[in-house]
Structures are given as C-alpha cells and as structure tokens.
Write an enzyme that holds these catalytic residues in place. Structure first.
Site, mmCIF file in Angstrom:
data_model
loop_
_atom_site.group_PDB
_atom_site.id
_atom_site.type_symbol
_atom_site.label_atom_id
_atom_site.label_comp_id
_atom_site.label_asym_id
_atom_site.label_seq_id
_atom_site.Cartn_x
_atom_site.Cartn_y
_atom_site.Cartn_z
ATOM 1 C CD GLU A 1 -0.824 6.507 4.517
ATOM 2 O OE1 GLU A 1 -0.769 5.416 4.406
ATOM 3 O OE2 GLU A 1 -0.786 7.601 3.446
ATOM 4 C CD GLU B 1 -5.305 2.051 0.639
ATOM 5 O OE1 GLU B 1 -4.677 2.251 -0.324
ATOM 6 O OE2 GLU B 1 -5.177 2.434 1.633
#
Length: 507
Positions: free
Chosen positions: A302, A412
């Site tokens: 990520e 997120e």
C-alpha cells in the site's frame, strides 16, 4: 628561645604538608574567614549571582521550551521507568547512526543513513540481502498517460513542479491544473549520495502509541458484516470491513480470462482533512493485493498519503507505505518503522510531510504513485512523483512473490463513534464526490501494469466502486468527457470521492 621558635615553625610546615587536600582547603577557608573579610563578601556575591542566573534560566525555559518538548517531558514523567527503558531500546533499533541530520521546518528530523545500515535490512529474511543497484525496468507508458510528474519522468520533481507552476501562471489557470506536491523537509537540504533519507522516530512518537510492540502496525482486522451494509460483488475485498474502518474505493479484479496484475499507478490530489479523534486517521492510497481475504495469507502493498495524529503527532498529510504478508496479523508496518522495505532514495523520506496541499476552490496539488514488480529481479518497486524510492523484496511475500490479483484505489478513515455518533473525521477534502474538481478529492489516470511490463489504462467498466455508508462518504467514477471539471483533459479513468463524516444524514 629563637632556636626553639624556628624548630616549631619547621614542624608546623611539615604538618601542613601532611594534611589531606580537603583539610588544607578547609584550613585555607578558615584563614580567609579570619583575616579576609573582603574575600568572604565576594563569595557571597558569586553565590547570589549564580542563584539569580539559575532562576532566570528556569523562568526562560517555562516560556522558550517548544510545546512538543514540554509535552514529551510531561508524558515521560507519567510513565514507568520500565516502559521508558523499552522505548529507548526500541528507538536504538529503529534510528540508525546518521551521516547527516536535517531539521525540517515542520519539526521533523530527517536522518541521512548509510544505505547498508538502514533498519529495513534487519528483517530475518534479508540477512544476506544485497541492495538492488541495477535500475529496475520501469513500465512503458500507455498513450493515455499524460499526467505531469508521472512515473516515467526522470527530471527532479522540484524542477517539474516549477515548470508546472510557470505553465499554470502563464495560462492563468492554476486552479484548473494538478501541480505536483513535494516534501516539506527539502527546504532544509538534501541527503548526500550513498545515504537514504529516514524520518527519525522519537520518544514522543512511541509515547502516543498504545503498545511499543505494535507501534507502526495496523490493528488486527476483525471482519464483520452488517445487514445494513451495501451488497458486495462476489469478488469484493472483504478486508475493507472491520474495526470501524470505512472506505470509498474503486477496485478491479481480473477474471480467469484476463492477465494477472504486476502493478498499479494513479495520481491523487493531496488534502489535510480534519481528524476528530486522536487515534483516528484519514488516508488516500492504492492497494496491491493477492491471497485469501478469508484466511490469514493475504499479501498487501500500500502507498499514498495519510493524516494520522497518533502516528506522526500532527495533522499534516504525509507520504506513507504499508505491507503485510499475513493479513495484518504479525508482518509488516507503516513506512520504515519495522524491517522489510529497502530504501534507495536520498531525496524521498517515507513518513515525511507533503507540501503544499490542495484548497477548496483553489489550486489543486497532486502526487503520482506507481508500484510495480521489476520483471528482472522480482522486487516490488515504489515511485513517487517519478522518483524511485525503494522496493519490497520478493522474499517478503508468498502470493505477491509472483503477481497480484486485485488493485484498489481510494480513501479510508477510522470511525470509533466518539460520543456515540459517527466520527466527523473527513475523508479526502471532506466534501462529497458530486462537488467535483476543485472541491472533491480525486484519483486520476488509473492504470495497471501487465505481464509485458506496460502500463494499461483501466477501462471504466472494469472497475467497481464501494462505500459502506454513502451518507458519510461516497464515490463517483468518471472518464474523460463525462464531466467538464478536470480542465485540460487527459485524466483517463478517474473518480471523485470523500465526505465529511458526521452530518444530519450520517448520525
């Protein structure tokens, strides 16, 4: 009589020579007190002066000591000696000796560490690892990839940014163009060749953490499903649910007829969203995934930008990375806080703040992130704004040692429901997708890397979107020509996303 006096005088001298130094000093002091009243006054004056200076120094410290240092001192005074010892031991493992240290205007310290001494190489699987010095094969650009500062550009990002700013000024359209965001610490200098730029971890960072052992690691995922959650496609990533994490993402998963994925790229505009809880965060990133979502063998790489007061001690957006090979159970962490990621750049510090940031109705600043698997040596490389940062060695992974099966892009946040209501932590700009360019957050030029090490634009119908609660955060995908908010075009497949969190429709 005279002879007797002379003998007595010689005896006294011998006795004085035999006296210990402390006794002689005391004797000298007595003598001074008896016959040197002026010396005694001088001593008293010196003592009074020293006392005054000490009092003045303490008074100045009360006003001059930076708040961060005062906070550290206050926090340290309330923890046990045992925990402080653990913190110091952990810092010694993470912070390697620096060839040079650079103090950033945002309060960070960037250490220039010899590449071979970096903490990333302390991983057990990398004991015999030689840093990859052969340049990786950068994916060939697709014809649709026209974003300035893309992964293929070799010019220094600062120069590219200056050119973009000059172009935008000359065309009087700076609020219609995505201009590259860079790193704040560059104002203080750069690291020399042969070193890597590492953000120094401090005792203050560790004092904010709930656990020294879990510092820099994501909380273990508790996968749960709510009857009120929106229906998911059969291949939707289960990892996005749990622990109060909420998302607005676009994702793609290749079918059995499609080729595996070997990387992904996107350009993301950078914001500084409001974080309500001290242990909350807001991030925008891409995920490279492979493995089982229902087991403990999920592999994930990520990268993107993140605001996390708990991790960094402020609310600035920062370049971040994460990796795991066991569904966030025991492996991997943020940035360089645990071994694994091998850095090669002396210009980019993972975890360092990004500047400038976008503003609603004003200039938009974005960053281009590319993660791909080097076809020669198999390592997964990271590029930020066209600059190689480093790589995740292939031996860290199981499934990703070969290829990826899914890519995700999006935002997120963490919702811990403070005071029993939904968090007011913002995602992206804090505005919903419908507000479009200049106000909502975006990902543009979504691309994946194929087996030929070429970048291919992701067709808009090949991605699906998901938001757990559209009244809090939402997402809307688009393609060039679908809207007129992207200015000069060349955005390919893109989407807007984000939201304010708590609002009348999101109680």
């Amino acid at each position: 009589m005279l002879q007797h006096t002379a003998d007595s005088s010689r005896k006294k001298k011998r006795r004085r020579k035999q006296l210990p130094s402390a006794s002689r000093s005391a004797a000298a002091a007595d003598a001074a007190q008896q016959g040197g009243g002026q010396c005694c006054c001088k001593c008293k004056e010196d003592k009074q002066l020293m006392s005054s200076l000490l009092a003045l120094a303490l008074l100045l410290l009360m006003f001059v000591v930076p708040p961060r240092m005062a906070a550290v001192a206050e926090a340290a005074s309330s923890v046990s000696a045992r925990r402080m010892a653990r913190i110091q031991s952990h810092l010694q493992r993470i912070n390697k000796p620096a060839v040079r240290s650079i103090r950033s205007v945002d309060g960070d310290t960037i250490d220039c560490v010899a590449a071979q001494e970096q903490h990333g190489l302390d991983h057990p699987l990398l004991k015999e690892h030689d840093i990859q010095t052969e340049p990786p094969e950068v994916p060939a650009s697709s014809s649709s990839s026209s974003s300035r500062g893309g992964g293929l550009l070799r010019v220094p990002a600062a120069a590219a940014d200056a050119e973009a700013v000059a172009d935008s000024k000359s065309s009087n359209s700076s609020n219609r163009r995505g201009v590259g965001a860079w790193q704040t610490w560059h104002h203080g200098g750069h690291c020399p060749s042969g070193t890597v730029a590492i953000r120094r971890t401090t005792a203050e960072d560790l004092l904010r953490a709930t656990s020294v052992a879990r510092f820099g690691r994501k909380k273990k995922s508790k996968r749960w499903y709510d009857a009120s959650s929106p229906p998911r496609a059969a291949n939707a990533p289960d990892v996005i649910s749990g622990n109060g994490h909420e998302h607005a993402i676009a994702y793609t998963a290749p079918s059995s007829q499609q080729q595996p994925v070997y990387g992904a790229k996107a350009t993301i505009n950078v914001w500084d969203p409001v974080i309500q809880e001290s242990n909350g965060f807001s991030l925008s990133q891409l995920w490279i995934l492979s493995g089982s979502f229902n087991g403990s063998d999920l592999n994930s790489i990520e990268a993107g930008w993140q605001v996390s007061p708990e991790l960094y001690g402020d609310s600035r957006p920062r370049l971040f990375t994460y990796w795991t090979s066991d569904a966030y159970e025991a492996t991997g962490c943020y940035n360089a806080l645990c071994p694994g990621f091998v850095q090669t750049s002396s210009r980019i510090a993972i975890g360092a703040s990004i500047s400038p940031v976008s503003s609603a109705g004003g200039a938009q600043y974005d960053m281009t992130v590319l993660v791909w698997k080097d076809p020669k040596l198999g390592n997964w490389w990271l590029s930020y704004g066209g600059q190689l940062v480093g790589y995740w060695p292939a031996q860290l992974f199981t499934h990703l040692s070969d290829h990826a099966t899914m890519v995700e892009w999006g935002g997120e946040v963490v919702d811990t429901r403070p005071a029993g209501v939904h968090t007011a932590t913002q995602m992206g700009s804090g505005r919903f997708a419908a507000e479009g360019f200049g106000r909502a957050s975006y990902f543009r030029n979504l691309e994946t890397v194929d087996a030929d090490n070429s970048l291919a634009q992701v067709p808009i119908d090949a991605i699906q979107t998901l938001a757990e609660n559209g009244a809090c955060y939402d997402i809307r995908k688009a393609y060039d020509g679908d809207d007129d908010h992207s200015g000069s075009g060349g955005w390919g497949t893109h989407f807007y996303y984000g939201g304010p969190g708590h609002n009348p429709a999101c109680p």
